[in-house]
Scaffold this motif. Structure first.
Motif, PDB file in Angstrom:
ATOM      1  N   GLY A 246      43.180  36.349  49.381  1.00 21.73           N
ATOM      2  CA  GLY A 246      43.463  37.647  49.988  1.00 21.73           C
ATOM      3  C   GLY A 246      44.476  38.437  49.181  1.00 21.73           C
ATOM      4  N   GLU A 247      45.443  37.734  48.658  1.00 24.30           N
ATOM      5  CA  GLU A 247      46.451  38.418  47.840  1.00 24.30           C
ATOM      6  C   GLU A 247      45.851  38.924  46.541  1.00 24.30           C
ATOM      7  N   VAL A 248      44.996  38.114  45.967  1.00 29.19           N
ATOM      8  CA  VAL A 248      44.303  38.543  44.757  1.00 29.19           C
ATOM      9  C   VAL A 248      43.483  39.799  45.041  1.00 29.19           C
ATOM     10  N   LEU A 249      42.846  39.791  46.183  1.00 33.33           N
ATOM     11  CA  LEU A 249      42.059  40.948  46.580  1.00 33.33           C
ATOM     12  C   LEU A 249      42.925  42.207  46.581  1.00 33.33           C
ATOM     13  N   GLN A 250      44.054  42.117  47.220  1.00 32.80           N
ATOM     14  CA  GLN A 250      44.953  43.275  47.285  1.00 32.80           C
ATOM     15  C   GLN A 250      45.293  43.771  45.891  1.00 32.80           C
TER      16      GLN A 250
ATOM     17  N   PHE B 222      40.094  48.105  41.067  1.00 35.03           N
ATOM     18  CA  PHE B 222      38.647  48.068  41.247  1.00 35.03           C
ATOM     19  C   PHE B 222      38.342  48.204  42.730  1.00 35.03           C
ATOM     20  N   SER B 223      37.938  49.372  43.109  1.00 35.14           N
ATOM     21  CA  SER B 223      37.849  49.637  44.540  1.00 35.14           C
ATOM     22  C   SER B 223      36.711  48.880  45.206  1.00 35.14           C
ATOM     23  N   ASP B 224      35.786  48.363  44.444  1.00 36.91           N
ATOM     24  CA  ASP B 224      34.653  47.711  45.099  1.00 36.91           C
ATOM     25  C   ASP B 224      34.724  46.194  45.101  1.00 36.91           C
ATOM     26  N   VAL B 225      35.853  45.650  44.793  1.00 36.71           N
ATOM     27  CA  VAL B 225      35.957  44.196  44.834  1.00 36.71           C
ATOM     28  C   VAL B 225      36.143  43.759  46.290  1.00 36.71           C
TER      29      VAL B 225
ATOM     30  N   ARG C 291      41.655  28.242  47.936  1.00 35.67           N
ATOM     31  CA  ARG C 291      41.774  28.616  46.525  1.00 35.67           C
ATOM     32  C   ARG C 291      43.182  29.086  46.226  1.00 35.67           C
ATOM     33  N   LYS C 292      43.689  28.711  45.062  1.00 34.03           N
ATOM     34  CA  LYS C 292      44.943  29.328  44.620  1.00 34.03           C
ATOM     35  C   LYS C 292      44.798  29.827  43.200  1.00 34.03           C
ATOM     36  N   PHE C 293      45.070  31.111  43.039  1.00 33.43           N
ATOM     37  CA  PHE C 293      44.844  31.792  41.768  1.00 33.43           C
ATOM     38  C   PHE C 293      46.138  31.920  40.990  1.00 33.43           C
ATOM     39  N   ALA C 294      46.113  31.451  39.770  1.00 31.39           N
ATOM     40  CA  ALA C 294      47.249  31.660  38.875  1.00 31.39           C
ATOM     41  C   ALA C 294      47.073  33.018  38.192  1.00 31.39           C
ATOM     42  N   ALA C 295      48.115  33.470  37.543  1.00 28.05           N
ATOM     43  CA  ALA C 295      48.067  34.763  36.855  1.00 28.05           C
ATOM     44  C   ALA C 295      46.884  34.822  35.896  1.00 28.05           C
ATOM     45  N   ALA C 296      46.619  33.711  35.228  1.00 27.00           N
ATOM     46  CA  ALA C 296      45.521  33.695  34.265  1.00 27.00           C
ATOM     47  C   ALA C 296      44.180  33.913  34.946  1.00 27.00           C
ATOM     48  N   ASP C 297      44.040  33.368  36.157  1.00 25.61           N
ATOM     49  CA  ASP C 297      42.786  33.557  36.888  1.00 25.61           C
ATOM     50  C   ASP C 297      42.597  35.026  37.227  1.00 25.61           C
ATOM     51  N   VAL C 298      43.662  35.654  37.641  1.00 22.49           N
ATOM     52  CA  VAL C 298      43.584  37.066  37.999  1.00 22.49           C
ATOM     53  C   VAL C 298      43.241  37.890  36.763  1.00 22.49           C
ATOM     54  N   GLU C 299      43.812  37.515  35.660  1.00 25.27           N
ATOM     55  CA  GLU C 299      43.528  38.215  34.396  1.00 25.27           C
ATOM     56  C   GLU C 299      42.044  38.099  34.058  1.00 25.27           C
ATOM     57  N   ARG C 300      41.539  36.921  34.283  1.00 19.81           N
ATOM     58  CA  ARG C 300      40.127  36.663  34.022  1.00 19.81           C
ATOM     59  C   ARG C 300      39.251  37.521  34.901  1.00 19.81           C
ATOM     60  N   LEU C 301      39.586  37.609  36.145  1.00 15.40           N
ATOM     61  CA  LEU C 301      38.829  38.457  37.058  1.00 15.40           C
ATOM     62  C   LEU C 301      38.891  39.906  36.598  1.00 15.40           C
ATOM     63  N   ARG C 302      40.049  40.303  36.189  1.00 18.94           N
ATOM     64  CA  ARG C 302      40.207  41.674  35.721  1.00 18.94           C
ATOM     65  C   ARG C 302      39.277  41.937  34.537  1.00 18.94           C
ATOM     66  N   TYR C 303      39.202  40.957  33.674  1.00 18.53           N
ATOM     67  CA  TYR C 303      38.325  41.092  32.518  1.00 18.53           C
ATOM     68  C   TYR C 303      36.875  41.243  32.957  1.00 18.53           C
ATOM     69  N   VAL C 304      36.479  40.380  33.868  1.00 18.47           N
ATOM     70  CA  VAL C 304      35.103  40.417  34.357  1.00 18.47           C
ATOM     71  C   VAL C 304      34.783  41.772  34.973  1.00 18.47           C
TER      72      VAL C 304
ATOM     73  N   ALA D 116      41.508  52.307  48.835  1.00 17.67           N
ATOM     74  CA  ALA D 116      41.364  51.039  49.515  1.00 17.67           C
ATOM     75  C   ALA D 116      42.515  50.759  50.486  1.00 17.67           C
ATOM     76  N   THR D 117      42.551  49.558  50.935  1.00 11.48           N
ATOM     77  CA  THR D 117      43.578  49.192  51.894  1.00 11.48           C
ATOM     78  C   THR D 117      44.939  49.124  51.226  1.00 11.48           C
ATOM     79  N   GLY D 118      45.945  49.316  52.002  1.00  9.07           N
ATOM     80  CA  GLY D 118      47.300  49.320  51.455  1.00  9.07           C
ATOM     81  C   GLY D 118      47.648  47.983  50.847  1.00  9.07           C
ATOM     82  N   THR D 119      48.361  48.042  49.769  1.00  7.86           N
ATOM     83  CA  THR D 119      48.777  46.819  49.115  1.00  7.86           C
ATOM     84  C   THR D 119      50.020  46.322  49.794  1.00  7.86           C
ATOM     85  N   ASP D 120      49.822  45.424  50.719  1.00  5.16           N
ATOM     86  CA  ASP D 120      51.001  45.010  51.434  1.00  5.16           C
ATOM     87  C   ASP D 120      51.362  43.568  51.205  1.00  5.16           C
TER      88      ASP D 120
END
Lengths: 219, 219
Positions: B9-13, B19-22, B46-59, B109-113
């Motif tokens: 959920g945090e990654v989503l935020q 990326f508004s459609d994730v 699931r627990k995402f490390a910074a590298a995982d988030v970076e990877r998603l961003r790339y994708v 999108a939803t507020g980044t809280d």
DNA sequence: ACCGGACCTCAACCGCTGGTAGAGGGTTGA
DNA sequence: TCAACCCTCTACCAGCGGTTGAGGTCCGGT
């Protein structure tokens, strides 16, 4: 000289050398999608001129080598048709990103540069020449000689939308200043030539800017 | 110190900023397709490390800006993992930001809280507490009480990357000023509460900023 | 101890893209 | 006149990129 145009079957022969998966039905499909529009004989047979074949080659290449969806390829072709000459990049010719169209906004590899006249710019952005003049007077848009770059379209469009909120070009000067400073900082690091580094850095700073704005927006 | 990794959920935020459609289901789908492999807690979260988030961003960037199919993106990631630099046309890992896109826009999108402690922020962004302190001292990141918002992660990450180019927090003050002015302008129009209008306007001004920077970059 | 919200899996379903298949029929040239 | 080629049109299809929902678990707060 008898017949410079080809029937669909002949086109197929030609293209199959290069694209093994092309079929007659595919060519017809591409016409139905508006990607190519061959002339017709009196009896309705398609006749393809060299330019049509070239166009098909472009489509098939873009599909195969860049995985572009037909929708996008069509836009690129449309841009080319309208005489918007892209600068550098892709396969036969380069793709164009900026239009009123879908996203494609990276600073990177697909760097594409349109060159628009004043009239083209106004038409593409849907703004009056008066607004454009005002934007120029505040330094938000600058012409390179008689021509404007693709980003000018975005600037003009956004300015138009903002004016609906009562925000006018003169309120936007600080944006110009901020952008100048930002680019100045980048150039200080990478020098005055555009390189991959320039683009990477620009992507980073813009991301920074975006995050800062978000973080300061009212909760 | 508890948790350097983010929940889905945090990654989503985080990603929705860019990326508004994730969606959550999309992230899970991308994992199922093998594009990212976050670690798991004992109980299966699931627990995402910074590298995982970076990877998603790339994708997500490759999808949005280059229209690449997931299959191809996966190959590129695989190549990157094996230490190969991507060949033709791929963005290294520093692509676009705010898109001048179709319909939806970043701020909608939803507020980044997110609410992160200092330690969590440092871990998530992969920065030292020293850098964070410096960023705070220049007003680039502000804590709300003892907690930081999700945008702070982006700010910190970008600042870290910029420091590799010799750009340090003190050079970034103008960004803070610019962002403040920008938000000030927006609030002048929409008032001090966050509304849909606020977000629309923010999306517009950020787009303007991006286009201006692009247009002023050396050719 | 309990409750609500966030998270999990798995299977079914969905809309769009990029075509193919084939029926039914006209055109052309040897 | 006949085979090869071309036409349109409707129907169908496979794969991609997810979404939806049922059914259940986990966790922080009171």
């Amino acid at each position: 000289m008898a017949r410079p145009e080809l029937s669909i079957g002949e086109v197929l022969q030609l293209l199959q050398a290069e694209f093994s998966d092309v079929t007659i039905s595919k060519i017809r499909f591409l016409e139905a999608e508006g990607l190519v529009t061959p002339a017709r004989t009196a009896s309705g047979y398609r006749k393809f001129a060299a330019a049509d074949v070239e166009r098909l080659r472009y489509v098939l290449t873009a599909q195969r080598d860049q995985y572009l969806p037909l929708k996008v390829i069509k836009e690129h072709l449309g841009a080319l048709d309208r005489g918007l000459r892209p600068a550098a990049g892709g396969p036969p010719i380069a793709p164009s990103t900026t239009d009123a169209g879908p996203a494609a906004d990276d600073f990177g590899a697909t760097g594409t540069d349109l060159s628009l006249t004043k009239a083209e710019l106004c038409a593409a952005a849907g703004v009056s020449t008066a607004l454009l003049a005002e934007l120029e007077s505040h330094g938000l848009i600058v012409a390179d000689g008689k021509h404007y770059g693709g980003d000018a379209i975005v600037v003009a469009q956004v300015a138009a939308e903002l004016s609906a909120y009562g925000i006018e070009p003169r309120h936007l000067r600080p944006f110009r200043t901020a952008a100048d400073r930002e680019v100045g900082l980048i150039e200080q690091v990478t020098g005055p030539r555009r390189t991959d580094q320039t683009q990477e850095l620009a992507a980073l700073t813009v991301r920074l800017h975006t995050a800062l704005v978000r973080s300061r927006l009212p909760r």
